[in-house]
Scaffold this motif. Structure first.
Motif, mmCIF file in Angstrom:
data_model
loop_
_atom_site.group_PDB
_atom_site.id
_atom_site.type_symbol
_atom_site.label_atom_id
_atom_site.label_comp_id
_atom_site.label_asym_id
_atom_site.label_seq_id
_atom_site.Cartn_x
_atom_site.Cartn_y
_atom_site.Cartn_z
ATOM 1 N N LEU A 250 48.159 41.988 37.306
ATOM 2 C CA LEU A 250 49.480 41.445 37.653
ATOM 3 C C LEU A 250 50.363 42.539 38.258
ATOM 4 N N GLY A 251 50.265 43.736 37.686
ATOM 5 C CA GLY A 251 51.036 44.873 38.231
ATOM 6 C C GLY A 251 50.632 45.170 39.669
ATOM 7 N N ILE A 253 49.317 43.045 41.786
ATOM 8 C CA ILE A 253 49.778 41.945 42.652
ATOM 9 C C ILE A 253 51.276 42.091 42.937
ATOM 10 N N TRP A 254 52.034 42.461 41.894
ATOM 11 C CA TRP A 254 53.483 42.628 42.076
ATOM 12 C C TRP A 254 53.765 43.731 43.108
ATOM 13 N N LEU A 255 53.054 44.840 42.997
ATOM 14 C CA LEU A 255 53.262 45.948 43.939
ATOM 15 C C LEU A 255 52.807 45.568 45.352
ATOM 16 N N ILE A 257 52.943 42.561 46.573
ATOM 17 C CA ILE A 257 54.014 41.680 47.088
ATOM 18 C C ILE A 257 55.202 42.524 47.564
ATOM 19 N N GLU A 258 55.500 43.578 46.797
ATOM 20 C CA GLU A 258 56.583 44.489 47.196
ATOM 21 C C GLU A 258 56.282 45.108 48.564
ATOM 22 N N ARG A 261 56.846 42.544 51.204
ATOM 23 C CA ARG A 261 58.251 42.175 51.436
ATOM 24 C C ARG A 261 59.063 43.296 52.066
#
Lengths: 301, 54
Positions: A250-251, A253-255, A257-258, A261
């Motif tokens: 999850l970490g 994936i979050w990074l 996405i960052e 973006r």
């Protein structure tokens, strides 16, 4: 003729630098995991020497890589201080060093463990030095996707050194590193794209643009997260591993996405830097938990 | 009487001699390490050293 071409200026530490110690440390760690979690077990001394052979073989392929890439290494800030472009080691010395260590590491692994493991090590050295370095790296933006296989083989070699075979488990460990490699290196390539462009290396940000690189990082990371959990799904890792893989995935994936973006200026560079650093931690955590949970604890309990 | 060549060739500087000595020592340690590895493997494997699985 330049004096440094006639008289070696190298110190032992320059030859150690040719082995790419930081890459080697990851190889040692993942190969150790393969050795420890493989069923059957092997004499600890033979396991240690097998691990040494895998490490030296990986280092030898690094030396061959530096020999071949000395011209482009000299053009990039990150690599310009390497022993050959810095003039401390001659290309001939690096080539001889890499070849001798390659042959020795494969032969000793064959004698100490078995010839399947030795064959896999030989293939890994060939794959990194020839397929990746000489062929893919300067030819295609998919260089590190295919070339990543070389970095993914060590746990499989470790497994083979113990069992004399390859299995689904060892293939899953291979797959985790193989799919981890593109987002890891593309995060670095986003930061160093000017370096790669100057050297004419068609890394994805240079050849296909940063937007496409950000999209590919996200896609590979979305694939990596479930693959990272595969050892738990398949039953050769426990709940602790499953939890670490889930949180770490999850970490990642979050990074990713960052990175997708934040496309401009300092925030974009920061996001790439964080992804690069966290991806190392993520891979280290997966293999560390596997090592402790399935290796150390399973033998004690 | 035969004239001997007076050209000295490449004369190593003290720093180059130091580096050469360091390289020689490193090679000696590496070779010794290799000998130790073969010795240990022979002891650990015993007669099995002669059995080569493919």
């Amino acid at each position: 003729m330049n004096r440094s071409a006639l008289v070696s200026q190298a110190e032992p530490r320059d030859f150690i630098a040719l082995l790419k110690p930081r890459v080697m440390s990851l190889v040692v760690f993942t190969a150790l995991t393969g050795i420890v979690i493989a069923p059957g077990g092997v004499h600890p001394v033979l396991a240690a020497i097998s691990l040494l052979c895998i490490a030296v073989g990986a280092g030898a392929s690094g030396a061959l890589n530096m020999w071949y890439d000395a011209d482009i290494d000299a053009l990039m800030g990150r690599t310009a201080t390497r022993p050959i472009p810095a003039g401390r080691v001659t290309p001939g010395e690096a080539l001889a060093f890499g070849l001798v260590l390659s042959v020795l590491s494969v032969l000793v692994l064959g004698l100490v463990a078995n010839w399947l493991a030795a064959g896999l090590l030989a293939f890994t050295i060939f794959f990194y030095a020839v397929v990746y370095t000489m062929w893919l790296k300067r030819w295609t933006p998919q260089n590190i996707v295919v070339g990543g296989a070389a970095g993914a083989f060590p746990p499989m070699i470790g497994w083979a050194a113990v069992t004399g075979s390859v299995s689904l488990e060892s293939f899953v460990l291979f797959l985790i590193i193989f799919i981890w490699t593109p987002p890891h290196f593309w995060a670095l390539a986003l930061i160093k794209s000017e370096d790669y462009a100057r050297a004419g290396v068609p890394m994805l940000p240079v050849a296909c643009g940063e937007a496409e690189t950000r999209r590919q990082i996200l896609l590979y990371t979305l694939l990596l997260a479930p693959v990272g959990m595969a050892p738990w799904f398949l039953g050769f890792a426990g709940l602790t591993y499953g939890l670490v893989a889930a949180v770490g995935g999850l970490g990642m994936i979050w990074l990713a996405i960052e990175i997708y973006r934040r496309r401009e200026g300092a925030p974009a560079r920061k996001a790439s830097g964080r992804m690069f650093a966290f991806s190392i931690l993520y891979l280290f955590a997966l293999f560390a938990v596997l090592l402790v949970e399935q290796g150390v604890l399973a033998r004690i309990l | 009487m035969v004239d001997h060549p007076t050209e000295a060739g490449i004369v190593l500087t003290p720093e180059e001699k130091r580096r050469q000595r360091q390289r020689n020592i490193a090679i000696a340690f590496a070779l010794a390490g290799l000998c130790v590895i073969f010795w240990i493997v022979t002891i650990v494997k015993g007669a099995a050293i002669l059995q080569r699985p493919m």
